[in-house]
Design a protein around this motif. Structure first.
Motif, PDB file in Angstrom:
ATOM      1  N   MET A  75       0.817  -1.181   0.000  1.00  0.00           N
ATOM      2  CA  MET A  75       0.000   0.000   0.000  1.00  0.00           C
ATOM      3  C   MET A  75       0.864   1.250   0.000  1.00  0.00           C
ATOM      4  SD  MET A  75      -2.856  -1.382  -0.340  1.00  0.00           S
ATOM      5  CE  MET A  75      -3.630   0.173  -0.529  1.00  0.00           C
ATOM      6  N   PHE A  76       1.981   1.176   0.740  1.00  0.00           N
ATOM      7  CA  PHE A  76       2.915   2.309   0.759  1.00  0.00           C
ATOM      8  C   PHE A  76       3.376   2.627  -0.658  1.00  0.00           C
ATOM      9  CE2 PHE A  76       7.392   3.570   0.677  1.00  0.00           C
ATOM     10  CZ  PHE A  76       7.317   4.790   1.332  1.00  0.00           C
ATOM     11  N   GLY A  77       3.743   1.605  -1.398  1.00  0.00           N
ATOM     12  CA  GLY A  77       4.239   1.802  -2.760  1.00  0.00           C
ATOM     13  C   GLY A  77       3.210   2.427  -3.683  1.00  0.00           C
ATOM     14  N   LEU A  78       1.952   2.068  -3.521  1.00  0.00           N
ATOM     15  CA  LEU A  78       0.897   2.620  -4.382  1.00  0.00           C
ATOM     16  C   LEU A  78       0.479   4.027  -3.968  1.00  0.00           C
ATOM     17  CD1 LEU A  78      -1.469  -0.430  -4.947  1.00  0.00           C
ATOM     18  CD2 LEU A  78      -0.102   0.756  -6.658  1.00  0.00           C
ATOM     19  N   ASN A  79       0.558   4.320  -2.680  1.00  0.00           N
ATOM     20  CA  ASN A  79       0.046   5.598  -2.191  1.00  0.00           C
ATOM     21  C   ASN A  79       1.104   6.686  -2.022  1.00  0.00           C
ATOM     22  OD1 ASN A  79      -2.568   4.552  -2.005  1.00  0.00           O
ATOM     23  ND2 ASN A  79      -2.145   3.687  -0.008  1.00  0.00           N
TER      24      ASN A  79
ATOM     25  N   ILE B 154       4.538   6.533  -3.521  1.00  0.00           N
ATOM     26  CA  ILE B 154       5.572   6.580  -4.555  1.00  0.00           C
ATOM     27  C   ILE B 154       4.879   6.720  -5.909  1.00  0.00           C
ATOM     28  CG2 ILE B 154       7.478   5.303  -5.628  1.00  0.00           C
ATOM     29  CD1 ILE B 154       7.816   3.861  -2.935  1.00  0.00           C
ATOM     30  N   PHE B 155       5.454   7.549  -6.762  1.00  0.00           N
ATOM     31  CA  PHE B 155       4.800   7.803  -8.052  1.00  0.00           C
ATOM     32  C   PHE B 155       5.708   7.536  -9.246  1.00  0.00           C
ATOM     33  CE2 PHE B 155       2.904  10.489  -4.785  1.00  0.00           C
ATOM     34  CZ  PHE B 155       1.627   9.969  -4.788  1.00  0.00           C
ATOM     35  N   VAL B 156       6.962   7.200  -8.994  1.00  0.00           N
ATOM     36  CA  VAL B 156       7.897   6.862 -10.068  1.00  0.00           C
ATOM     37  C   VAL B 156       8.447   5.474  -9.750  1.00  0.00           C
ATOM     38  CG1 VAL B 156      10.055   7.469 -11.209  1.00  0.00           C
ATOM     39  CG2 VAL B 156       8.506   9.281 -10.446  1.00  0.00           C
ATOM     40  N   TYR B 157       8.304   4.570 -10.710  1.00  0.00           N
ATOM     41  CA  TYR B 157       8.729   3.185 -10.521  1.00  0.00           C
ATOM     42  C   TYR B 157       9.680   2.802 -11.648  1.00  0.00           C
ATOM     43  CZ  TYR B 157       4.409   3.357  -7.808  1.00  0.00           C
ATOM     44  OH  TYR B 157       3.413   3.711  -6.948  1.00  0.00           O
ATOM     45  N   PRO B 158      10.989   2.879 -11.407  1.00  0.00           N
ATOM     46  CA  PRO B 158      11.929   2.485 -12.463  1.00  0.00           C
ATOM     47  C   PRO B 158      11.739   1.010 -12.829  1.00  0.00           C
ATOM     48  CG  PRO B 158      13.066   3.567 -10.635  1.00  0.00           C
ATOM     49  CD  PRO B 158      11.663   3.332 -10.206  1.00  0.00           C
ATOM     50  N   ASP B 159      12.061   0.684 -14.063  1.00  0.00           N
ATOM     51  CA  ASP B 159      11.971  -0.699 -14.513  1.00  0.00           C
ATOM     52  C   ASP B 159      12.975  -1.542 -13.732  1.00  0.00           C
ATOM     53  OD1 ASP B 159      11.036  -2.826 -15.956  1.00  0.00           O
ATOM     54  OD2 ASP B 159      12.112  -2.322 -17.795  1.00  0.00           O
ATOM     55  N   VAL B 160      12.573  -2.718 -13.326  1.00  0.00           N
ATOM     56  CA  VAL B 160      13.455  -3.632 -12.587  1.00  0.00           C
ATOM     57  C   VAL B 160      13.460  -4.980 -13.283  1.00  0.00           C
ATOM     58  CG1 VAL B 160      13.124  -2.522 -10.348  1.00  0.00           C
ATOM     59  CG2 VAL B 160      11.599  -4.352 -11.032  1.00  0.00           C
TER      60      VAL B 160
ATOM     61  N   ILE C  68      -3.057  -1.692  -9.520  1.00  0.00           N
ATOM     62  CA  ILE C  68      -1.916  -2.449 -10.052  1.00  0.00           C
ATOM     63  C   ILE C  68      -2.178  -2.786 -11.518  1.00  0.00           C
ATOM     64  CG2 ILE C  68      -0.555  -4.568  -9.854  1.00  0.00           C
ATOM     65  CD1 ILE C  68      -1.267  -4.526  -6.823  1.00  0.00           C
ATOM     66  N   GLY C  69      -3.407  -3.147 -11.840  1.00  0.00           N
ATOM     67  CA  GLY C  69      -3.781  -3.458 -13.222  1.00  0.00           C
ATOM     68  C   GLY C  69      -3.602  -2.273 -14.150  1.00  0.00           C
ATOM     69  N   GLU C  70      -3.881  -1.081 -13.658  1.00  0.00           N
ATOM     70  CA  GLU C  70      -3.676   0.125 -14.474  1.00  0.00           C
ATOM     71  C   GLU C  70      -2.198   0.311 -14.807  1.00  0.00           C
ATOM     72  OE1 GLU C  70      -5.518   3.351 -12.336  1.00  0.00           O
ATOM     73  OE2 GLU C  70      -7.509   2.431 -12.532  1.00  0.00           O
ATOM     74  N   TYR C  71      -1.343   0.070 -13.822  1.00  0.00           N
ATOM     75  CA  TYR C  71       0.100   0.151 -14.090  1.00  0.00           C
ATOM     76  C   TYR C  71       0.538  -0.943 -15.058  1.00  0.00           C
ATOM     77  CZ  TYR C  71       1.055   3.778 -10.659  1.00  0.00           C
ATOM     78  OH  TYR C  71       1.104   4.967  -9.974  1.00  0.00           O
ATOM     79  N   ALA C  72      -0.003  -2.140 -14.902  1.00  0.00           N
ATOM     80  CA  ALA C  72       0.333  -3.236 -15.812  1.00  0.00           C
ATOM     81  C   ALA C  72      -0.037  -2.872 -17.242  1.00  0.00           C
ATOM     82  CB  ALA C  72      -0.382  -4.517 -15.381  1.00  0.00           C
ATOM     83  N   ASP C  73      -1.195  -2.271 -17.412  1.00  0.00           N
ATOM     84  CA  ASP C  73      -1.633  -1.837 -18.735  1.00  0.00           C
ATOM     85  C   ASP C  73      -0.717  -0.738 -19.280  1.00  0.00           C
ATOM     86  OD1 ASP C  73      -3.512  -1.867 -20.944  1.00  0.00           O
ATOM     87  OD2 ASP C  73      -4.253   0.048 -20.171  1.00  0.00           O
ATOM     88  N   LYS C  74      -0.393   0.213 -18.443  1.00  0.00           N
ATOM     89  CA  LYS C  74       0.487   1.325 -18.838  1.00  0.00           C
ATOM     90  C   LYS C  74       1.879   0.814 -19.240  1.00  0.00           C
ATOM     91  CE  LYS C  74       2.496   5.498 -16.793  1.00  0.00           C
ATOM     92  NZ  LYS C  74       2.520   6.350 -15.594  1.00  0.00           N
TER      93      LYS C  74
ATOM     94  N   ILE D 103       6.372  -2.398  -8.352  1.00  0.00           N
ATOM     95  CA  ILE D 103       5.915  -1.474  -7.316  1.00  0.00           C
ATOM     96  C   ILE D 103       6.496  -1.874  -5.963  1.00  0.00           C
ATOM     97  CG2 ILE D 103       3.877  -0.684  -6.049  1.00  0.00           C
ATOM     98  CD1 ILE D 103       2.360  -1.059  -8.809  1.00  0.00           C
ATOM     99  N   PHE D 104       6.474  -3.167  -5.654  1.00  0.00           N
ATOM    100  CA  PHE D 104       7.000  -3.645  -4.379  1.00  0.00           C
ATOM    101  C   PHE D 104       8.494  -3.370  -4.250  1.00  0.00           C
ATOM    102  CE2 PHE D 104       9.233  -6.850  -1.916  1.00  0.00           C
ATOM    103  CZ  PHE D 104       8.643  -6.658  -0.683  1.00  0.00           C
ATOM    104  N   ILE D 105       9.256  -3.651  -5.299  1.00  0.00           N
ATOM    105  CA  ILE D 105      10.705  -3.449  -5.237  1.00  0.00           C
ATOM    106  C   ILE D 105      11.030  -1.983  -4.972  1.00  0.00           C
ATOM    107  CG2 ILE D 105      12.832  -3.492  -6.609  1.00  0.00           C
ATOM    108  CD1 ILE D 105      11.962  -6.239  -5.506  1.00  0.00           C
TER     109      ILE D 105
END
Length: 70
Positions: free
Chosen positions: A1-5, A7-13, A34-40, A52-54
């Motif tokens: 939840m911390f990662g979604l709420n 953090i707004f930049v998620y580098p590729d891992v 999470i699905g929206e990010y997967a689609d994006k 997101i977790f990493i």
């Protein structure tokens, strides 16, 4: 939840699909986020959740957040 709420930049891992997985149940709203990010990012929901977790784990290390806050 911390990662979604928080953090707004998620580098590729790097993500490796291994024979063992960790399953996590989330509510419908979280799954949709999470699905929206997967689609994006044009990837699976599992890979998006990993990304997101990493990033949130890295931030936890830097900010000194306790386990109860993630």
């Amino acid at each position: 939840m911390f990662g979604l709420n928080q953090i707004f930049v998620y580098p590729d891992v790097m993500y490796k699909d291994l024979p063992y997985t960790v399953h996590c149940k989330v509510d419908h709203e979280t799954y949709q986020k999470i699905g929206e990010y997967a689609d994006k990012w044009k990837c699976s929901v599992r890979k998006a959740a990993h990304r997101i977790f990493i990033e949130s784990y890295k931030k936890k290390q830097l900010w000194g957040i306790t386990d109860g806050e993630i």
